[in-house]
Design an enzyme around this catalytic site. Structure first.
Site, PDB file in Angstrom:
ATOM      1  N   GLU B  59      -2.441   6.766  -2.557  1.00 41.67           N
ATOM      2  CA  GLU B  59      -1.364   5.866  -1.979  1.00 41.67           C
ATOM      3  C   GLU B  59      -0.166   5.606  -2.997  1.00 41.67           C
ATOM      4  O   GLU B  59       0.913   5.783  -2.975  1.00 41.67           O
ATOM      5  CB  GLU B  59      -1.627   4.757  -1.177  1.00 41.67           C
ATOM      6  CG  GLU B  59      -2.256   5.535   0.197  1.00 41.67           C
ATOM      7  CD  GLU B  59      -3.936   5.733   0.069  1.00 41.67           C
ATOM      8  OE1 GLU B  59      -4.541   5.657  -0.865  1.00 41.67           O
ATOM      9  OE2 GLU B  59      -4.417   6.103   1.132  1.00 41.67           O
ATOM     10  N   HIS B 128      -8.033  -1.995   9.997  1.00 40.41           N
ATOM     11  CA  HIS B 128      -7.306  -0.795  10.358  1.00 40.41           C
ATOM     12  C   HIS B 128      -6.407  -1.332  11.445  1.00 40.41           C
ATOM     13  O   HIS B 128      -5.905  -0.326  12.381  1.00 40.41           O
ATOM     14  CB  HIS B 128      -8.450   0.069  11.111  1.00 40.41           C
ATOM     15  CG  HIS B 128      -9.010   1.312  10.205  1.00 40.41           C
ATOM     16  ND1 HIS B 128      -9.185   1.297   8.829  1.00 40.41           N
ATOM     17  CD2 HIS B 128      -8.881   2.706  10.481  1.00 40.41           C
ATOM     18  CE1 HIS B 128      -9.323   2.344   8.402  1.00 40.41           C
ATOM     19  NE2 HIS B 128      -9.252   3.220   9.252  1.00 40.41           N
TER      20      HIS B 128
END
Lengths: 333, 355
Positions: B59, B128
């Protein structure tokens, strides 16, 4: 700004090339010596990370680059900026925080840019510009250009995740990236042996299936040959290359002084490396091979002195940014 | 009027932007695959080839790659399936993307969109489903956009792609299946403009993204009870357009700020601060906020009911603010609770993903 780009012809370097390399290294040295000399005036009010002792890496690589090739760098960026042809007047003005500085006084020594030389930017977060270099190469791929993007970084940058992330991605897509690791054996005061296992840095890159090698970073011709070979490899579409250049920083991590008193490295070690002064070695080689004489050496010194003094004059005379400019450039139009 | 979903609106915005501008490319884990990021990149790989890229799980590095490409004239759209993973790229977003234009004196800029997907429910838990918009909105140089409707999703994504700055574009998963009018052509909704979605006189509710949907549900009930609320959907968190809010407060004198993020240092607090600074004399009651508690998200559905604020909490808070008699309010809330679905960890019982 005063930087000469040449090319090695054949295996041995020609006289013109050697002299140009010498001029470029000497320009970097003298600019930084001047910064060190004037730093105590406390008018350059920003951290400076001097690259004295490491000039051969920047020059050896950049002598092979064309203007279209892009360069990204780190906190110790003066040498890369100058070697790529960055404007030294604007660099000095930036160190003085002036409006005519290359970053209009918003960057200081650690944020140099000269887009006219395709020096895209230098930043001090370790490893921070390595992935940007691959991004520049990815853009070239989309734009069907065959130029090369070069990342200069130190030995500690390979400890950052972005290094491996970037080499992995660049290898996967065979991007035109040249990774130049300047291994000067220390990160601030911490020696390499306390940070990494006993393996060469270039071998990490080999693990990502790219061509990688080590070069004597104090021998401008060795760096130059390695870079030339690397560029040939990259431009033929075979993917990125990493060159680990072994070199040494003479002065303290940040600032204009010697730092042997700190005790993290020995005086003997510093003396040994100073014997391998890249500028002195090239000068002696040229004298020995009768490529250069005292007259020309003196002429070069004077030319460079003139450039450096003019840059300081330009910087000191440049105005500071206006109050009204503070909030400018937060967002692009 | 054509109606499509929020998810389809995003797909269409990317598709039309790519057609319009060859410098636009999309990159992210799973972008070209069969699931195509909840369908938001469906069919793009077939149409645009290598401009639709998968990526390694890097990322931070890949955000840097996108920044570098943006500096050299491309307009990348980087997709993160979960905003939580974008935290791995915080260095590149904050240190490089947000600062580049300023720290180099305006010499270069980073036109780059980070699509960050947030959500709630279905046991996604602490890692999440985080709604961290306030963190991004804190950073100078970033723009933060959070559309609530399909129309705004398309128009604001097109604006974000065209913008010459890094934009964090935050999409709520529970909005993906909502329907709304979306014009077929390429159009832009300007960044930095809030929208009044309902006008009223009793109080001003400022909300964003999915909480705007909950707010609209709440004011339907409140309206029947005789309460008229003015609802402002922020759409953009940064740069923040507070004119609409201030003007509304001058009219209503009361503020309720609603955010899907956490309580402390959240965006609702910013709205209250702005109003207190700029329209204090018009306030006739202490401003209030509804947010998540300062608690990480629990996974179990048993606790979802007590964790997520929803329309019932909004109804309750509004009634409190307007000093409605508690027995009447309790009756109103009770009738709403009766309509509660069995589960509160999905937008509706028919919802079976994607999560």
């Amino acid at each position: 700004m005063g930087v000469v780009h040449g090319d090695i012809s054949g295996k041995g370097a020609n006289a013109g090339f050697l002299i140009d390399s010498y001029k470029n290294m000497l320009l970097i040295r003298r600019v930084e010596e001047k910064i060190a000399e004037l730093y105590s005036e406390r008018e350059m009010r920003c951290p400076v990370h001097l690259s004295i002792g490491q000039e051969a890496v920047a020059v050896g690589v950049c002598m092979n680059l064309s203007k279209e090739d892009t360069v990204f760098s780190n906190h110790r960026a003066h040498s890369h900026y100058i070697a790529k042809g960055g404007d030294i007047n604007r660099m000095l003005a930036e160190l003085y925080g002036k409006a005519e500085g290359c970053s209009k006084g918003r960057g200081g020594s650690m944020h140099l840019i000269d887009l006219s030389a395709n020096f895209i930017g230098a930043t001090p977060i370790v490893g921070g510009t390595i992935p940007l270099t691959a991004g520049s190469a990815l853009a070239s791929k989309f734009q069907n250009k065959n130029n090369v993007s070069v990342a200069f970084f130190g030995d500690s940058a390979v400890e950052e995740g972005v290094f491996s992330e970037t080499v992995n991605f660049s290898s996967l897509h065979k991007l035109n990236v040249l990774f130049i690791c300047e291994n000067n054996l220390y990160s601030v005061l911490t020696p390499l042996k306390d940070r990494q296992p006993q393996r060469e840095i270039f071998k990490i890159a080999q693990g990502h299936d790219i061509l990688a090698c080590q070069a004597d970073g104090n021998d401008v011709l060795k760096v130059c040959e390695a870079a030339k070979e690397a560029l040939r490899h990259i431009k033929s579409g075979k993917g990125p290359v990493l060159i680990e250049c072994m070199t040494y920083r003479w002065l303290e991590h940040c600032g204009p002084n010697d730092d042997v008193n700190l005790g993290y490295r020995t005086e003997e070690e510093v003396i040994e490396w100073k014997k391998k002064d890249p500028i002195k070695m090239l000068k002696e080689k040229m004298i020995k091979e009768k490529i250069i004489g005292n007259d020309l050496l003196e002429k070069i010194e004077l030319e460079i002195l003139d450039k450096v003094n003019n840059a300081v004059k330009f910087a000191k005379n440049s105005p500071f940014p206006e109050k009204e400019s503070l909030s400018k450039h937060v967002y692009a139009e | 009027m054509r109606k499509i979903t929020y998810g389809e609106a995003i797909r269409e915005a990317i598709d039309q932007s790519m057609e319009d501008d060859p410098s636009v490319f999309v990159i992210g884990e799973g972008v070209p695959d069969i699931k195509s990021v909840f369908g938001t990149t469906k069919g793009l790989a077939e149409k645009y080839g290598n401009r639709v890229m998968d990526m390694p799980l890097s990322e931070n590095g890949m955000s840097g790659v996108c920044i570098g490409a943006a500096l050299m004239g491309m307009r990348p759209i980087m997709v993160h399936l979960r905003l939580d993973f974008l935290l791995l790229a915080f260095d590149q977003i904050v240190n490089n993307a947000a600062k580049w234009h300023y720290m180099f004196g305006g010499k270069a800029n980073v036109p780059l969109v980070f699509r960050a997907i947030i959500g709630m429910g279905w046991g996604q838990g602490a890692q999440h489903s985080q709604n961290l918009q306030a963190i991004f909105a804190h950073i100078p140089g970033l723009k933060v956009v959070m559309p609530a409707t399909p129309y705004d999703a398309k128009g604001l994504l097109i604006s974000s792609i065209r913008d010459n700055n890094p934009v964090v574009f935050i999409e709520h998963r529970w909005l993906y299946n909502t329907w709304g009018h979306v014009p077929e052509e390429l159009y832009a909704v300007p960044i930095g403009k809030a929208k009044m979605v309902s006008s009223g006189k009793d109080l001003t509710i400022v909300s964003t993204s999915y909480m705007t949907a909950e707010t609209l549900k709440a004011i339907n009930v409140l309206e029947k009870y005789g309460i008229s609320a003015e609802v402002i959907d922020l759409r953009t968190l940064k740069p923040l357009d507070d004119t609409l809010i201030i003007n509304s407060i001058k009219k209503t004198g009361k503020l309720l700020a609603i955010d899907s993020g956490y309580y402390t240092n959240g965006f609702a607090g910013e709205i209250i601060t702005r109003v207190s600074e700029k329209a204090f004399e018009f306030l006739n009651a202490a401003p209030q906020r509804i947010t998540l508690p300062d608690i990480p998200t629990p996974s179990t559905p048993a606790l979802a009911r007590y964790y997520y604020p929803r329309h019932i909490n909004i109804i309750q808070k509004v009634c409190e603010m307007l000093g409605k008699p508690s027995n009447e309010v309790e009756k109103l809330l009770e009738s709403e609770r009766k309509k509660d679905p069995k589960h509160l960890d999905v937008p509706d019982e028919s919802f079976s993903g994607p999560f």
